[in-house]
Design a protein around this motif. Structure first.
Motif, mmCIF file in Angstrom:
data_model
loop_
_atom_site.group_PDB
_atom_site.id
_atom_site.type_symbol
_atom_site.label_atom_id
_atom_site.label_comp_id
_atom_site.label_asym_id
_atom_site.label_seq_id
_atom_site.Cartn_x
_atom_site.Cartn_y
_atom_site.Cartn_z
ATOM 1 N N TRP A 127 -10.548 -15.471 10.721
ATOM 2 C CA TRP A 127 -10.832 -14.339 10.134
ATOM 3 C C TRP A 127 -10.167 -13.921 8.844
ATOM 4 O O TRP A 127 -9.984 -12.903 8.329
ATOM 5 C CB TRP A 127 -10.893 -12.840 11.094
ATOM 6 N N VAL A 128 -9.255 -14.744 8.445
ATOM 7 C CA VAL A 128 -8.321 -14.859 7.600
ATOM 8 C C VAL A 128 -8.779 -16.172 6.575
ATOM 9 O O VAL A 128 -9.024 -17.238 7.017
ATOM 10 C CB VAL A 128 -6.985 -14.863 7.728
ATOM 11 N N LYS A 129 -8.775 -15.758 5.117
ATOM 12 C CA LYS A 129 -9.179 -16.774 4.262
ATOM 13 C C LYS A 129 -8.292 -18.087 4.231
ATOM 14 O O LYS A 129 -6.986 -17.827 3.731
ATOM 15 C CB LYS A 129 -9.332 -16.259 2.954
ATOM 16 N N THR A 130 -8.436 -19.250 4.812
ATOM 17 C CA THR A 130 -7.847 -20.269 4.657
ATOM 18 C C THR A 130 -8.525 -21.647 4.287
ATOM 19 O O THR A 130 -9.711 -21.363 4.100
ATOM 20 C CB THR A 130 -6.948 -20.687 6.051
ATOM 21 N N ALA A 131 -7.857 -22.460 3.990
ATOM 22 C CA ALA A 131 -8.623 -23.939 3.595
ATOM 23 C C ALA A 131 -9.006 -24.492 4.823
ATOM 24 O O ALA A 131 -10.098 -25.301 4.768
ATOM 25 C CB ALA A 131 -7.527 -24.760 2.869
ATOM 26 N N ALA A 132 -8.497 -24.317 5.923
ATOM 27 C CA ALA A 132 -8.884 -24.931 7.215
ATOM 28 C C ALA A 132 -10.136 -24.505 7.850
ATOM 29 O O ALA A 132 -10.659 -23.046 7.512
ATOM 30 C CB ALA A 132 -8.054 -24.783 8.499
ATOM 31 N N LEU A 133 -11.033 -25.300 8.505
ATOM 32 C CA LEU A 133 -12.190 -24.873 9.239
ATOM 33 C C LEU A 133 -11.705 -24.267 10.622
ATOM 34 O O LEU A 133 -10.901 -24.442 11.195
ATOM 35 C CB LEU A 133 -13.042 -25.942 9.362
ATOM 36 N N PRO A 134 -12.425 -23.145 11.081
ATOM 37 C CA PRO A 134 -12.310 -22.440 12.069
ATOM 38 C C PRO A 134 -12.490 -23.576 13.324
ATOM 39 O O PRO A 134 -13.162 -24.377 13.309
ATOM 40 C CB PRO A 134 -13.460 -21.038 12.313
ATOM 41 N N ASP A 135 -11.495 -23.076 14.304
ATOM 42 C CA ASP A 135 -11.537 -24.066 15.478
ATOM 43 C C ASP A 135 -11.473 -23.011 16.602
ATOM 44 O O ASP A 135 -10.369 -22.679 17.066
ATOM 45 C CB ASP A 135 -10.263 -24.889 15.432
ATOM 46 N N ALA A 136 -12.533 -22.835 17.468
ATOM 47 C CA ALA A 136 -12.604 -21.937 18.707
ATOM 48 C C ALA A 136 -11.871 -22.605 19.490
ATOM 49 O O ALA A 136 -11.097 -21.710 20.435
ATOM 50 C CB ALA A 136 -13.935 -22.011 19.178
ATOM 51 N N GLU A 137 -11.484 -23.853 20.079
ATOM 52 C CA GLU A 137 -10.608 -24.160 21.008
ATOM 53 C C GLU A 137 -9.192 -23.773 20.784
ATOM 54 O O GLU A 137 -8.274 -23.634 21.417
ATOM 55 C CB GLU A 137 -10.967 -25.827 21.112
ATOM 56 N N GLY A 138 -8.745 -24.265 19.253
ATOM 57 C CA GLY A 138 -7.433 -23.760 18.908
ATOM 58 C C GLY A 138 -6.977 -22.381 19.096
ATOM 59 O O GLY A 138 -6.001 -22.135 19.589
ATOM 60 N N PHE A 139 -8.188 -21.547 19.105
ATOM 61 C CA PHE A 139 -7.910 -19.973 19.222
ATOM 62 C C PHE A 139 -7.408 -19.903 20.690
ATOM 63 O O PHE A 139 -6.400 -19.114 21.110
ATOM 64 C CB PHE A 139 -9.326 -19.186 18.973
ATOM 65 N N ASN A 140 -8.185 -20.372 21.490
ATOM 66 C CA ASN A 140 -7.745 -20.567 23.026
ATOM 67 C C ASN A 140 -6.192 -20.954 23.575
ATOM 68 O O ASN A 140 -5.609 -20.469 24.146
ATOM 69 C CB ASN A 140 -8.735 -21.177 23.909
ATOM 70 N N GLU A 141 -6.132 -22.080 22.550
ATOM 71 C CA GLU A 141 -4.790 -22.727 22.612
ATOM 72 C C GLU A 141 -3.367 -21.702 22.200
ATOM 73 O O GLU A 141 -2.569 -21.522 22.690
ATOM 74 C CB GLU A 141 -4.553 -24.134 21.981
ATOM 75 N N VAL A 142 -3.933 -20.896 21.085
ATOM 76 C CA VAL A 142 -2.919 -20.199 20.732
ATOM 77 C C VAL A 142 -2.676 -18.989 21.739
ATOM 78 O O VAL A 142 -1.582 -18.564 21.771
ATOM 79 C CB VAL A 142 -3.387 -19.632 19.370
ATOM 80 N N VAL A 143 -3.808 -18.295 22.137
ATOM 81 C CA VAL A 143 -3.626 -17.324 23.318
ATOM 82 C C VAL A 143 -2.671 -18.033 24.507
ATOM 83 O O VAL A 143 -1.769 -17.318 25.012
ATOM 84 C CB VAL A 143 -4.966 -16.960 23.817
ATOM 85 N N ALA A 144 -2.999 -19.313 24.709
ATOM 86 C CA ALA A 144 -2.037 -19.645 25.980
ATOM 87 C C ALA A 144 -0.518 -19.704 25.428
ATOM 88 O O ALA A 144 0.325 -19.382 26.293
ATOM 89 C CB ALA A 144 -2.778 -20.928 26.362
ATOM 90 N N ALA A 145 -0.455 -20.370 24.257
ATOM 91 C CA ALA A 145 0.970 -20.523 23.685
ATOM 92 C C ALA A 145 1.633 -19.012 23.656
ATOM 93 O O ALA A 145 2.846 -19.070 24.133
ATOM 94 C CB ALA A 145 0.829 -21.245 22.619
ATOM 95 N N LEU A 146 0.910 -18.038 23.261
ATOM 96 C CA LEU A 146 1.592 -16.675 23.207
ATOM 97 C C LEU A 146 1.860 -15.983 24.752
ATOM 98 O O LEU A 146 3.013 -15.502 24.882
ATOM 99 C CB LEU A 146 0.484 -15.742 22.311
ATOM 100 N N LYS A 147 0.876 -16.477 25.419
ATOM 101 C CA LYS A 147 1.362 -16.162 26.970
ATOM 102 C C LYS A 147 2.697 -16.739 27.562
ATOM 103 O O LYS A 147 3.415 -15.838 28.148
ATOM 104 C CB LYS A 147 0.233 -16.457 27.681
ATOM 105 N N LYS A 148 2.764 -17.902 26.990
ATOM 106 C CA LYS A 148 3.975 -18.483 27.720
ATOM 107 C C LYS A 148 5.258 -17.998 27.241
ATOM 108 O O LYS A 148 6.563 -18.097 27.505
ATOM 109 C CB LYS A 148 3.957 -20.028 27.298
#
Length: 377
Positions: free
Chosen positions: A66-87
């Protein structure tokens, strides 16, 4: 609920490099007030500046969809970030936004990560997504500089700093290789020179290349400056074009410096000429005065805490944002379009900065001040 026990804090600033630099004083307030370890979640566009910000202990790099960036959205990456934040088991998270952004998608990220305290500005009631909610009054009641907005956000949970300046750390040992590169490019480092940074991330912020060239030629012929035209590797074509239009006394340096070297170069220049982009915040963070050719887009992002001259110009109607919050600012704050500054306006601004060493820093151009009140229409 008190934040005094928060020793492991996540700061989310997922935008560009300049945005992260402007958040530095608020991050410093959190770090010093609570004695906290600070991790930032930011974008790939901003990651290079992290090593130069002493307030930051660690970083997680992810381009949010939801932020303007050059990269394409990655739904699986979102889940990985959530997991990383939990740790990481953060005690709290602070979401930094500009007034035209909705914080709730980012709040959901922190919420899913189980972070117990989450602070942000928000217009609508966030209910359980934010434990610490500041109703967002910008830009309808007033506009603050972005640095002040961020400082006021963390002040709401008791975090303060006696040093609200932007700061970037750079070793002076970087100057020797920078000077060698300048010499190899034909610059005499013993003679006066200025940086001209023309590149933009959005077309609507661009100042016309032909008018840049006219100003640069006058600075060379009338003032005796050498003009260093800087930019990223992707902007080399632009810097080459502008050097070609300017002629003798200018040199194209697009892509020549690492970020570390560029910060050192900016620190050593007497004045920077630039459009509204990350370069002006780098200059502010190393104490370099700035003349900025400023498209009428974000009045809250002018150089903070250094002498500056802000020369505004109107954005063409077809390039204006569709964001309704920004449209409101265009109709109220920018209701009178500014004419394109001329080369002589730029020369005059450079003269004022160089000849007035005691000139106060102006957080806003012209009639504005740090907490500008805007009459609602």
């Amino acid at each position: 609920m008190s934040w005094q026990g928060c020793k492991n804090i996540l700061c989310i600033r997922p935008d560009n490099m300049g945005d992260l630099i402007m958040t530095g004083p608020a991050i410093r307030a959190l770090k010093t007030t609570f004695g906290a370890r600070i991790t930032v979640l930011t974008s790939s566009m901003a990651k290079g500046i992290i090593r130069h910000m002493p307030e930051i202990d660690d970083a997680i790099i992810y381009d949010l969809p939801w932020v303007k960036t050059a990269a394409l959205p990655d739904a699986e990456g979102f889940n990985e970030v959530v997991a990383a934040l939990k740790k990481k088991q953060f005690d709290a998270a602070v979401i930094f936004t500009v007034y035209s952004q909705n914080p709730l998608p980012t709040a959901m990220l922190a919420y899913l990560a189980g972070i117990p305290k989450i602070l942000a500005y928000c217009r609508e009631n966030p209910y359980h997504l934010l434990t610490d909610w500041l109703p967002d009054q910008e830009p309808y009641s007033f506009i603050k500089h972005q640095v002040r907005r961020d400082l006021d956000l963390v002040a709401a949970v008791g975090a303060f700093t006696t040093n609200p300046a932007l700061q970037l750390q750079v070793s002076d040992t970087a100057w020797q290789p920078v000077a060698q590169k300048l010499t190899a490019a034909g610059i005499d480092v013993t003679r006066p020179w200025l940086i001209l940074h023309p590149g933009v991330s959005e077309k609507k912020r661009a100042y016309p290349t032909t008018q840049w060239a006219e100003a640069a030629r006058k600075l060379i012929t009338e003032k005796g400056f050498q003009i260093l035209i800087t930019g990223s590797p992707a902007e080399r074509q632009l810097t080459d074009e502008l050097a070609g239009l300017t002629g003798a006394g200018s040199v194209s340096l697009g892509g020549m410096f690492s970020l570390h070297e560029y910060i050192c170069l900016v620190k050593h220049t007497p004045v920077m000429l630039s459009v509204n982009t990350g370069s002006i915040h780098i200059a502010a963070a190393v104490g370099t005065p700035v003349v900025v050719l400023y498209a009428q887009t974000n009045p809250q992002h002018t150089p903070w805490g250094v002498p500056c001259r802000v020369l505004e110009f109107a954005v063409p109607v077809q390039l204006r944002s569709k964001n309704e919050v920004i449209a409101y600012v265009n109709k109220t704050h920018y209701n009178v379009p500014a004419l394109m500054p001329a080369a002589d306006d730029i020369i005059r601004a450079v003269d004022e900065l160089l000849n007035s060493p005691g000139l106060p820093a102006l957080p806003f151009p012209g009639k504005q001040n740090e907490n500008l009140a805007i009459e609602a229409s």
